[in-house]
Design an enzyme around this catalytic site. Sequence first.
Site, PDB file in Angstrom:
ATOM      1  N   ARG A 277     110.147 -48.179 -27.853  1.00 29.01           N
ATOM      2  CA  ARG A 277     109.104 -47.846 -26.883  1.00 29.01           C
ATOM      3  C   ARG A 277     107.998 -48.909 -26.822  1.00 29.01           C
ATOM      4  NH1 ARG A 277     108.152 -42.551 -25.557  1.00 29.01           N
ATOM      5  NH2 ARG A 277     109.213 -41.920 -27.470  1.00 29.01           N
ATOM      6  N   TYR A 317     109.966 -33.593 -22.917  1.00 31.75           N
ATOM      7  CA  TYR A 317     108.940 -33.625 -23.974  1.00 31.75           C
ATOM      8  C   TYR A 317     107.531 -33.311 -23.455  1.00 31.75           C
ATOM      9  CZ  TYR A 317     112.384 -37.357 -25.277  1.00 31.75           C
ATOM     10  OH  TYR A 317     113.498 -38.130 -25.508  1.00 31.75           O
ATOM     11  N   CYS A 343     116.753 -29.009  -8.278  1.00 31.71           N
ATOM     12  CA  CYS A 343     116.659 -27.549  -8.280  1.00 31.71           C
ATOM     13  C   CYS A 343     116.436 -27.013  -9.691  1.00 31.71           C
ATOM     14  CB  CYS A 343     117.912 -26.963  -7.646  1.00 31.71           C
ATOM     15  SG  CYS A 343     118.148 -27.632  -5.998  1.00 31.71           S
TER      16      CYS A 343
HETATM   17  C1  LIG Z   1     114.965 -44.099 -31.271  1.00 29.01           C
HETATM   18  C2  LIG Z   1     115.019 -44.847 -32.528  1.00 29.01           C
HETATM   19  C3  LIG Z   1     114.224 -45.979 -32.721  1.00 29.01           C
HETATM   20  C4  LIG Z   1     113.196 -46.442 -31.721  1.00 29.01           C
HETATM   21  O1  LIG Z   1     112.079 -45.591 -31.662  1.00 29.01           O
HETATM   22  P1  LIG Z   1     110.807 -45.997 -30.805  1.00 29.01           P
HETATM   23  O2  LIG Z   1     109.920 -44.823 -30.920  1.00 29.01           O
HETATM   24  O3  LIG Z   1     111.262 -46.223 -29.411  1.00 29.01           O
HETATM   25  O4  LIG Z   1     110.230 -47.218 -31.417  1.00 29.01           O
HETATM   26  C5  LIG Z   1     114.385 -46.708 -33.889  1.00 29.01           C
HETATM   27  N1  LIG Z   1     115.288 -46.316 -34.833  1.00 29.01           N
HETATM   28  C6  LIG Z   1     116.047 -45.218 -34.680  1.00 29.01           C
HETATM   29  C7  LIG Z   1     117.008 -44.856 -35.744  1.00 29.01           C
HETATM   30  C8  LIG Z   1     115.941 -44.445 -33.534  1.00 29.01           C
HETATM   31  O5  LIG Z   1     116.697 -43.354 -33.399  1.00 29.01           O
END
Ligand SMILES: *Cc1c(COP(=O)(O)O)cnc(C)c1O
Length: 419
Positions: A277, A317, A343
Amino acid sequence: MHHFTYRDNRLFAEDVDLTTLAEEVGTPFYVYCEATLRRHLRIFADAFAGADALIAYSVKASSNISVLKVLASEGAGADVVSAGELHRALIAGVAPEKIVFSGVGKTRDELSFALDANIYQFNVESEPELVALDEIAQTKGLRAPIALRINPDVAAGGHENISTGKSEDKFGVPWSRARALYAMARAMKGVEIKGVDVHIGSQIDDLAPFEAAFKKVATLINDLRADGCVIERLDLGGGLGIPYGEGATPPHPQAYAQMIKQVTASLGVQLIFEPGRMIAGNAGALVARVIYVKDGASRRFIILDAGMNDLMRPALYDAYHDLWPVVKNTDASEAYDVVGPICESTDRFAKARMLPRQHAGDLMAIMSAGAYGASQTSQYNSRPLIPEILVSGERYAIIRKRPTVDEIMDGEAIAEWLC
Ligand SMILES: *Cc1c(COP(=O)(O)O)cnc(C)c1O
């Protein structure tokens, strides 16, 4: 920070006018700024400059092969959670020696494929997975480099649906079983212990849960070493939050890095990070057009041509996204529920949001949609996947095209006895 700015009241992505882009590619669509992707990766890398660190971008945040290519060109590796994501990373040119494989449900086929690809590390999440990996590697005459993903039993994450590090979550091996499982792994011929892995959740806007979890795994590393394990790597996962609106102040990568350098100073390990993210979130926006403005009995609705199938985060979320008019007007603001055409009652991007008066045909940008946006889309209601556009300065490219209605049905067939 990102590269979406107003010029003369028109919203631009870098130097591309989004009104013009909408006319050229049609709505809705995702648009990403290459400059922001690069910038975010560099900010993260700079925060760990001087440390031995591998940044393995979490592919599931935004998986388009152009996005992966941009990040790979900055030196990023990849954290993948399926064979499909591993394929993408390899096609985009991510070096196998920078790829880690996470996920609670890796199938034997996936483990086998990743072994053949010679990836850097398997983040093993359970005893049965460890046993399967050992078996498969032995039949190939290989040793799989592993870390065990430890569930540190720490609460974190902006929403319970994105917490992954509490004892009741499905992720990782229980804290209390960690040493026993490492002892078991040591005796296996098909695996080689490399490190310890932890990932406690996503959109975490406070350093405290990270610090609590990382301190716990640091003590575990010392215990494991006392047990005779060689631990060279520490994978700290992803999870750093981003600002989704005014006033949000998640920790800066510099502060995150400083805390980590302190906690891990004495360990002498290579650090691995899996940010998703933080890299991609604010690099992207979803641009949609207002189909109708509708007066309900008690609310006024903006009905967009994008729906929850195109961006699931609000429905999944309760996520907040800023909504920016693509062309600013100076009309008085009104409260709108901003919804899509699907829908489902959860097909809503915002409730009672104050926005300058909107009209049918107006364009709206759903901001901070670059992570867990396009990668989560579906074709629910037989709506085609929406295009993804990458912008670089004045240039843009369609990096995922909009399928035709016929293409949506590709692969479907009418059973022969029905013909
Ligand atoms: C989703 C995930 C991430 C990334 O998480 P962010 O919040 O997008 O930084 C990293 N490692 C694992 C194992 C994940 O499932």
